[in-house]
Design a protein around this motif. Structure first.
Motif, PDB file in Angstrom:
ATOM      1  N   TRP A 269      47.950  35.816  61.929  1.00  0.00           N
ATOM      2  CA  TRP A 269      46.728  35.360  61.265  1.00  0.00           C
ATOM      3  C   TRP A 269      45.502  35.740  62.096  1.00  0.00           C
ATOM      4  N   PRO A 270      44.341  35.975  61.461  1.00  0.00           N
ATOM      5  CA  PRO A 270      43.149  36.340  62.230  1.00  0.00           C
ATOM      6  C   PRO A 270      42.782  35.269  63.249  1.00  0.00           C
ATOM      7  N   ALA A 271      42.357  35.713  64.418  1.00  0.00           N
ATOM      8  CA  ALA A 271      42.117  34.793  65.526  1.00  0.00           C
ATOM      9  C   ALA A 271      41.091  33.718  65.192  1.00  0.00           C
ATOM     10  N   ARG A 272      40.077  34.061  64.399  1.00  0.00           N
ATOM     11  CA  ARG A 272      39.003  33.101  64.134  1.00  0.00           C
ATOM     12  C   ARG A 272      39.080  32.466  62.753  1.00  0.00           C
ATOM     13  N   ALA A 273      40.101  32.760  62.003  1.00  0.00           N
ATOM     14  CA  ALA A 273      40.213  32.216  60.644  1.00  0.00           C
ATOM     15  C   ALA A 273      40.701  30.767  60.672  1.00  0.00           C
ATOM     16  N   ALA A 274      40.333  30.020  59.646  1.00  0.00           N
ATOM     17  CA  ALA A 274      40.847  28.657  59.496  1.00  0.00           C
ATOM     18  C   ALA A 274      42.351  28.707  59.278  1.00  0.00           C
ATOM     19  N   ALA A 275      43.016  27.620  59.594  1.00  0.00           N
ATOM     20  CA  ALA A 275      44.471  27.559  59.453  1.00  0.00           C
ATOM     21  C   ALA A 275      44.871  27.796  58.004  1.00  0.00           C
ATOM     22  N   LEU A 276      45.984  28.512  57.821  1.00  0.00           N
ATOM     23  CA  LEU A 276      46.499  28.742  56.468  1.00  0.00           C
ATOM     24  C   LEU A 276      47.006  27.440  55.864  1.00  0.00           C
ATOM     25  N   MET A 277      47.652  26.596  56.698  1.00  0.00           N
ATOM     26  CA  MET A 277      48.247  25.338  56.240  1.00  0.00           C
ATOM     27  C   MET A 277      47.719  24.186  57.081  1.00  0.00           C
ATOM     28  N   GLN A 278      47.477  23.068  56.443  1.00  0.00           N
ATOM     29  CA  GLN A 278      47.053  21.875  57.179  1.00  0.00           C
ATOM     30  C   GLN A 278      48.243  21.135  57.787  1.00  0.00           C
ATOM     31  N   SER A 279      49.395  21.270  57.156  1.00  0.00           N
ATOM     32  CA  SER A 279      50.604  20.615  57.644  1.00  0.00           C
ATOM     33  C   SER A 279      51.827  21.426  57.215  1.00  0.00           C
ATOM     34  N   PRO A 280      52.773  21.625  58.128  1.00  0.00           N
ATOM     35  CA  PRO A 280      52.776  21.183  59.514  1.00  0.00           C
ATOM     36  C   PRO A 280      51.873  22.052  60.386  1.00  0.00           C
ATOM     37  N   ARG A 281      51.536  21.546  61.538  1.00  0.00           N
ATOM     38  CA  ARG A 281      50.778  22.311  62.521  1.00  0.00           C
ATOM     39  C   ARG A 281      51.736  23.196  63.304  1.00  0.00           C
ATOM     40  N   SER A 282      51.221  24.315  63.786  1.00  0.00           N
ATOM     41  CA  SER A 282      52.059  25.181  64.621  1.00  0.00           C
ATOM     42  C   SER A 282      52.390  24.488  65.933  1.00  0.00           C
ATOM     43  N   SER A 283      53.552  24.842  66.490  1.00  0.00           N
ATOM     44  CA  SER A 283      53.984  24.260  67.765  1.00  0.00           C
ATOM     45  C   SER A 283      53.151  24.804  68.919  1.00  0.00           C
ATOM     46  N   HIS A 284      52.860  26.093  68.879  1.00  0.00           N
ATOM     47  CA  HIS A 284      51.999  26.738  69.860  1.00  0.00           C
ATOM     48  C   HIS A 284      51.533  28.069  69.301  1.00  0.00           C
ATOM     49  N   GLN A 285      50.662  28.751  70.030  1.00  0.00           N
ATOM     50  CA  GLN A 285      50.121  30.028  69.591  1.00  0.00           C
ATOM     51  C   GLN A 285      50.186  31.042  70.727  1.00  0.00           C
TER      52      GLN A 285
ATOM     53  N   ARG B  80      45.994  35.971  66.092  1.00  0.00           N
ATOM     54  CA  ARG B  80      46.776  34.915  66.741  1.00  0.00           C
ATOM     55  C   ARG B  80      48.126  34.808  66.036  1.00  0.00           C
ATOM     56  N   TYR B  81      49.143  34.545  66.807  1.00  0.00           N
ATOM     57  CA  TYR B  81      50.492  34.367  66.280  1.00  0.00           C
ATOM     58  C   TYR B  81      50.816  32.880  66.383  1.00  0.00           C
ATOM     59  N   GLU B  82      50.815  32.203  65.240  1.00  0.00           N
ATOM     60  CA  GLU B  82      51.109  30.783  65.207  1.00  0.00           C
ATOM     61  C   GLU B  82      52.620  30.601  65.127  1.00  0.00           C
ATOM     62  N   VAL B  83      53.173  29.898  66.075  1.00  0.00           N
ATOM     63  CA  VAL B  83      54.614  29.727  66.183  1.00  0.00           C
ATOM     64  C   VAL B  83      55.011  28.324  65.717  1.00  0.00           C
ATOM     65  N   PHE B  84      55.879  28.280  64.721  1.00  0.00           N
ATOM     66  CA  PHE B  84      56.388  27.019  64.199  1.00  0.00           C
ATOM     67  C   PHE B  84      57.850  26.906  64.609  1.00  0.00           C
ATOM     68  N   MET B  85      58.121  26.060  65.577  1.00  0.00           N
ATOM     69  CA  MET B  85      59.484  25.869  66.051  1.00  0.00           C
ATOM     70  C   MET B  85      60.221  24.954  65.085  1.00  0.00           C
ATOM     71  N   ILE B  86      61.368  25.367  64.614  1.00  0.00           N
ATOM     72  CA  ILE B  86      62.130  24.586  63.661  1.00  0.00           C
ATOM     73  C   ILE B  86      62.683  23.335  64.365  1.00  0.00           C
ATOM     74  N   GLY B  87      62.399  22.189  63.766  1.00  0.00           N
ATOM     75  CA  GLY B  87      62.846  20.927  64.350  1.00  0.00           C
ATOM     76  C   GLY B  87      61.829  20.309  65.271  1.00  0.00           C
ATOM     77  N   ALA B  88      60.780  21.107  65.664  1.00  0.00           N
ATOM     78  CA  ALA B  88      59.755  20.547  66.526  1.00  0.00           C
ATOM     79  C   ALA B  88      58.845  19.621  65.729  1.00  0.00           C
ATOM     80  N   LYS B  89      58.419  18.559  66.307  1.00  0.00           N
ATOM     81  CA  LYS B  89      57.537  17.621  65.625  1.00  0.00           C
ATOM     82  C   LYS B  89      56.145  18.221  65.486  1.00  0.00           C
ATOM     83  N   ALA B  90      55.551  18.084  64.309  1.00  0.00           N
ATOM     84  CA  ALA B  90      54.184  18.550  64.113  1.00  0.00           C
ATOM     85  C   ALA B  90      53.256  17.741  64.996  1.00  0.00           C
ATOM     86  N   ARG B  91      52.259  18.443  65.567  1.00  0.00           N
ATOM     87  CA  ARG B  91      51.315  17.769  66.450  1.00  0.00           C
ATOM     88  C   ARG B  91      50.132  17.239  65.650  1.00  0.00           C
TER      89      ARG B  91
END
Length: 204
Positions: free
Chosen positions: A170-186, A193-204
């Motif tokens: 996703w573009p570094a300065r763009a708003a998040a594509l999804m409001q929930s869940p949040r990415s685990s880290h970037q 930016r590469y937003e990483v969603f870890m499966i099973g990780a709790k949304a922050r």
């Protein structure tokens, strides 16, 4: 095919893609790091939005078996041609292409069956808010695939299908594509930016 799209040419032999492959510098790329590659283990990957094929080629060049899903028949045809030319160019490139499986179809239909370790999602990005023009090849690609208005739906299917993680490009300065869940880290690059969603990780 929309006017001008026939001028789009996918090249895995020359240009920046070929240069990076010849240098063997793929391991340090932010996408590779975001995808969780380790020296002792290489994950299975599905590129749910194959597009120009460069991300899939990068991951295959560092050893991954990559399934490429592309629903646009025009883009699928371009990818098939580009991969065939790369395979014929040299044994080293043929070895990379042999790890890439190209499928014409909607990723939302295929992902639940494939169950890969990692899913890469790179939907068409929102229009830039400044006057800088998007690269010509991306404009041509956009003419073929459209705005990807169902990108959030695809992300939810990816999150339900991946075993380990989903990586959203996703573009570094763009708003998040999804409001929930949040990415685990970037993992951030200069413009992406590469937003990483870890499966099973709790949304922050």
């Amino acid at each position: 095919m929309p006017p001008g799209t026939e001028q789009l040419h996918l090249d895995f032999v020359g240009g920046a893609v070929g240069y990076r492959f010849r240098r063997g510098s793929g391991r340090g790329h932010p996408l590779v790091r975001a995808s969780g590659f380790k020296k002792e283990r290489i994950p299975s990957v599905v590129d749910a939005t194959a597009g120009l094929g460069r991300d899939a080629f990068l991951l295959a060049s560092v050893g991954a078996n990559v399934v490429m899903l592309e629903r646009s028949p025009e883009v699928h045809a371009l990818l098939k041609d580009g991969l065939a030319r790369a395979s014929a160019a040299s044994p080293d490139l043929a070895e990379v292409v042999a790890r890439m499986t190209l499928i014409h179809g909607d990723a939302r239909d295929y992902l639940p069956q494939l169950r890969p370790d990692v899913v890469i999602v790179d939907p068409m990005h929102p229009p830039r808010m400044n006057s800088a023009l998007v690269k010509r090849e991306m404009r041509l690609l956009g003419c073929m695939v459209g705005p990807d208005s169902d990108a959030e739906d695809l992300m939810r299917v990816a999150l339900a299908s991946a075993v380990e993680r989903v990586v959203l490009k996703w573009p570094a300065r763009a708003a998040a594509l999804m409001q929930s869940p949040r990415s685990s880290h970037q993992v951030s690059g200069k413009t992406i930016r590469y937003e990483v969603f870890m499966i099973g990780a709790k949304a922050r």
